[in-house]
Write a protein that holds these residues in place. Sequence first.
Motif, mmCIF file in Angstrom:
data_model
loop_
_atom_site.group_PDB
_atom_site.id
_atom_site.type_symbol
_atom_site.label_atom_id
_atom_site.label_comp_id
_atom_site.label_asym_id
_atom_site.label_seq_id
_atom_site.Cartn_x
_atom_site.Cartn_y
_atom_site.Cartn_z
ATOM 1 N N GLY A 50 0.820 -1.194 0.000
ATOM 2 C CA GLY A 50 0.000 0.000 0.000
ATOM 3 C C GLY A 50 0.857 1.247 0.000
ATOM 4 N N HIS A 51 0.310 2.302 -0.590
ATOM 5 C CA HIS A 51 0.999 3.594 -0.588
ATOM 6 C C HIS A 51 0.113 4.643 0.062
ATOM 7 C CE1 HIS A 51 1.942 7.557 -2.627
ATOM 8 N NE2 HIS A 51 3.034 7.283 -1.958
ATOM 9 N N PHE A 90 -3.969 -0.795 7.618
ATOM 10 C CA PHE A 90 -3.762 -0.756 9.068
ATOM 11 C C PHE A 90 -5.098 -0.767 9.804
ATOM 12 C CE2 PHE A 90 0.456 1.566 8.233
ATOM 13 C CZ PHE A 90 1.177 0.385 8.300
ATOM 14 N N LEU A 92 7.778 -1.162 6.868
ATOM 15 C CA LEU A 92 7.483 0.245 6.624
ATOM 16 C C LEU A 92 8.638 0.872 5.856
ATOM 17 C CD1 LEU A 92 6.228 1.262 10.198
ATOM 18 C CD2 LEU A 92 4.977 0.075 8.379
ATOM 19 N N PRO A 142 3.975 5.265 4.884
ATOM 20 C CA PRO A 142 2.838 4.934 5.756
ATOM 21 C C PRO A 142 2.232 6.159 6.421
ATOM 22 C CG PRO A 142 4.924 4.314 6.786
ATOM 23 C CD PRO A 142 5.247 4.707 5.385
ATOM 24 N N ALA A 189 4.280 -1.244 3.607
ATOM 25 C CA ALA A 189 3.683 0.091 3.670
ATOM 26 C C ALA A 189 4.663 1.119 3.116
ATOM 27 C CB ALA A 189 3.304 0.435 5.103
ATOM 28 N N THR A 245 -1.930 2.540 2.853
ATOM 29 C CA THR A 245 -1.409 1.980 4.098
ATOM 30 C C THR A 245 -2.368 2.239 5.254
ATOM 31 O OG1 THR A 245 -0.135 3.941 4.840
ATOM 32 C CG2 THR A 245 0.922 2.476 3.265
ATOM 33 N N THR A 246 -2.952 3.432 5.276
ATOM 34 C CA THR A 246 -3.940 3.747 6.313
ATOM 35 C C THR A 246 -5.044 2.705 6.333
ATOM 36 O OG1 THR A 246 -3.537 6.124 5.951
ATOM 37 C CG2 THR A 246 -5.491 5.521 7.218
ATOM 38 N N ALA A 273 4.831 -6.812 8.907
ATOM 39 C CA ALA A 273 4.719 -5.534 8.192
ATOM 40 C C ALA A 273 6.093 -4.910 8.025
ATOM 41 C CB ALA A 273 3.802 -4.580 8.950
ATOM 42 N N TYR A 319 9.818 4.557 3.974
ATOM 43 C CA TYR A 319 9.464 5.961 3.814
ATOM 44 C C TYR A 319 10.687 6.757 3.387
ATOM 45 C CZ TYR A 319 11.656 6.550 8.419
ATOM 46 O OH TYR A 319 12.538 6.539 9.464
ATOM 47 N N LEU A 357 2.431 -7.432 4.787
ATOM 48 C CA LEU A 357 2.157 -6.163 4.125
ATOM 49 C C LEU A 357 3.404 -5.298 4.069
ATOM 50 C CD1 LEU A 357 1.674 -3.486 6.264
ATOM 51 C CD2 LEU A 357 -0.111 -5.054 7.024
#
Length: 308
Positions: free
Chosen positions: A129-130, A138, A295, A160, A157, A134-135, A293, A297, A155
């Motif tokens: 998810g982008h 979650f 993450l 995120p 993210a 991602t929201t 998960a 960024y 997943l």
Amino acid sequence: MVERHGYNVKRHSTTTDDGYILTVFRVTSKSKEPTKFPVFVQHGIVTNSANWVDISNRSLAFRLADEGYDVWLGNIRGSTYSNKHKSLNVNMPEYWNFNLDTMAQKDIPSQLKLVANETGKAGEIIYIGHSMGTTLIFMYASEYPEETRELIQGLVALAPVVYLNGVPLIELVKPLASLIIKMLNIINVKGLLYHEVLVHRLFTNFCKNVAPIVCGQLINLIGGKSVQFSPEDLPLFTSYWPGGVSIYPLEQYLQIAQSKKFQKFDHGKRKNKKIYGQSEPPTYVLSNINVPARLLYGTQDGLFLPQV
């Protein structure tokens, strides 16, 4: 875009229990059949699945397909490829009566179940998810951890978005954005940017012929400077961006920033009591998530701030 770059694409659809008809694209390599597990990719806010196929062989969908993954590209309700409903249309305010909670509870599982049914690989899917994508995962995974586990094995993210308090760009626009959303509510405007042919023509003309530097700087401001996105990519980007969006997810993000909590939509104390059984909106418990998960960024992302 997919076929032009030499890949196969097939359109699938799924209908949520509240009548929204969602489109999911399956992308595979023309040179070989998928040999690895399914990957479901969910876009962010005011965009669509074109986000994953728009920069030729640098595109995520094509890279994954070349690696042998079975690639599925999701589209959230209200976006370009998922703007149909069994009884409503985008020109009706009622069509846009949904928030982040609704999309997390209905659109995410509906699409994942489609992929699981078509591939026969429930529990093996990787979710990527982008941003808003991602929201939503979650929210869904924290509310329905067992069901999530039955559908996906993990997943990823990208950029995120959970907590938004203290993000400079959000703090800057929050007062004006809140006022605009209140005004739109008063005049019964619930959806934005969904007249896409006109919107895309305006953006493409402006960014290509009038002020390409301004458009480039705007993208850098929001997403951070990136060597992966070049000025040559801008005309194609504006040919599909922005896309339709309800005012309620925007309002909910502002509420999350204001409350400093990862919470459900705040309808006001009286309506909260009726819907949630309490005057304050419940929060999502991230510790309930029981799938691995990762993450990822960018440190220059204008909408991301590490929370410590």
